[in-house]
Write a protein that holds these residues in place. Structure first.
Motif, short mmCIF file in Angstrom:
data_model
loop_
_atom_site.label_atom_id
_atom_site.label_comp_id
_atom_site.label_asym_id
_atom_site.label_seq_id
_atom_site.Cartn_x
_atom_site.Cartn_y
_atom_site.Cartn_z
N LEU A 179 88.22 86.83 -32.91
CA LEU A 179 86.83 86.65 -33.48
C LEU A 179 86.42 84.99 -33.80
O LEU A 179 85.36 85.01 -33.34
N ILE A 180 87.37 84.31 -33.72
CA ILE A 180 87.07 82.84 -33.82
C ILE A 180 86.87 82.42 -32.39
O ILE A 180 85.72 81.70 -32.14
N ALA A 181 87.65 82.79 -31.35
CA ALA A 181 87.02 82.67 -30.06
C ALA A 181 85.90 82.93 -29.64
O ALA A 181 85.04 82.47 -28.94
N MET A 182 85.45 84.36 -29.85
CA MET A 182 84.19 84.96 -29.80
C MET A 182 82.99 84.11 -30.48
O MET A 182 82.16 83.89 -29.82
N SER A 183 83.35 83.56 -31.68
CA SER A 183 82.40 82.83 -32.22
C SER A 183 82.08 81.61 -31.69
O SER A 183 80.85 81.00 -31.41
N LEU A 194 98.87 92.03 -35.46
CA LEU A 194 97.51 92.51 -34.91
C LEU A 194 96.20 91.91 -35.83
O LEU A 194 95.28 91.65 -35.29
N ILE A 195 96.59 91.82 -37.03
CA ILE A 195 95.55 91.18 -37.83
C ILE A 195 95.19 89.65 -37.40
O ILE A 195 94.12 89.16 -37.28
N ILE A 196 96.52 88.91 -37.37
CA ILE A 196 96.29 87.64 -36.89
C ILE A 196 95.47 87.51 -35.55
O ILE A 196 94.49 86.62 -35.22
N PHE A 248 106.44 97.96 -39.13
CA PHE A 248 104.98 98.34 -39.08
C PHE A 248 104.35 97.20 -39.81
O PHE A 248 103.03 96.98 -39.39
N ILE A 249 104.86 96.86 -40.89
CA ILE A 249 104.12 95.67 -41.75
C ILE A 249 104.09 94.45 -40.64
O ILE A 249 102.77 93.97 -40.76
N TRP A 250 104.85 94.06 -40.09
CA TRP A 250 105.12 92.95 -39.20
C TRP A 250 104.04 93.21 -38.18
O TRP A 250 103.30 92.08 -37.78
N ARG A 251 104.16 94.44 -37.46
CA ARG A 251 103.24 94.49 -36.21
C ARG A 251 101.76 94.46 -36.80
O ARG A 251 100.88 93.84 -36.23
N ASP A 252 101.58 95.20 -38.02
CA ASP A 252 100.11 95.06 -38.54
C ASP A 252 99.85 93.81 -39.11
O ASP A 252 98.47 93.32 -38.39
#
Length: 207
Positions: free
Chosen positions: A167-171, A159-161, A152-156
């Motif tokens: 967000l960077i792409a949208m910016s 997902l965060i990355i 679960f930690i690695w999955r989170d």
């Protein structure tokens, strides 16, 4: 008559306790029956003990200082309901997770004696009082996370990355679109200027 009966009952109790005092196997410790406390003083001081000796349940005073005790097995002291004083100082206590039983037992009934329990091993808690240590600081008490939790930690983390990348792409897209709109507006503005100038010239000629 009642006084005689009471005296007889007290006498029988004293006889039974005295007989028990004589019969209790105190070796290697020295046991002394305390009539005023109706219990035992068990002196195991400086006997080189490496484990807890057998103790009578009516022990009132217990001296275990200056021995070679490193830990106390769970349940060993549970029957000492009448204990009033205990000394566990000057023992080479090994303060790992197994010492928690002794810590909790002293916290419940003999808090003043807990301060005299000083850790000898492991090295990172040497010379620290057991009263100052929490369960998380004791070796072996911190359990590793199960594999499912790690998954679960690695999955989170993934997902965060991914969210950060989105967000960077949208910016970047937003900045590019703004730049494009600005360039288009500049071209439209530059194309409108000659038209206005032509219109002004035609208007001047007509006048």
């Amino acid at each position: 008559m009642n006084k005689v009966k009471l005296f007889t009952v007290e006498g029988l109790v004293m006889v039974v306790l005295f007989s028990t005092a004589q019969a209790w196997p105190c070796s290697p410790c020295i046991c002394e029956f305390l009539e005023d406390l109706w219990g035992w003083k068990v002196d195991c001081n400086s006997l080189g003990l490496k484990e807890m000796p057998a103790l009578p349940s009516t022990t009132r005073i217990l001296y275990l200082q200056n021995n070679s005790l490193t830990t106390v097995l769970p349940g060993t002291l549970d029957m000492l309901h009448y204990l009033k004083e205990v000394d566990l100082s000057n023992n080479p206590w090994h303060c790992d997770c197994s010492i928690l039983y002794l810590k909790y037992w002293l916290e419940d009934s003999h808090m003043t004696s807990l301060a005299s329990v000083i850790c000898t091993t492991p090295a990172f808690v040497k010379m620290r009082a057991l009263s100052q240590l929490s369960g998380n600081e004791l070796e072996g008490c911190r359990r590793p996370l199960p594999n499912k939790c790690l998954d679960f930690i690695w999955r989170d983390i993934v997902l965060i990355i991914m969210a950060i990348c989105v967000l960077i792409a949208m910016s970047c897209i937003l900045r590019y679109s703004r730049k494009l709109v600005y360039q288009v507006s500049q071209k439209q503005h530059s194309s409108e200027i000659p038209l206005l100038q032509t219109h002004d010239l035609e208007r001047e000629k007509s006048e």
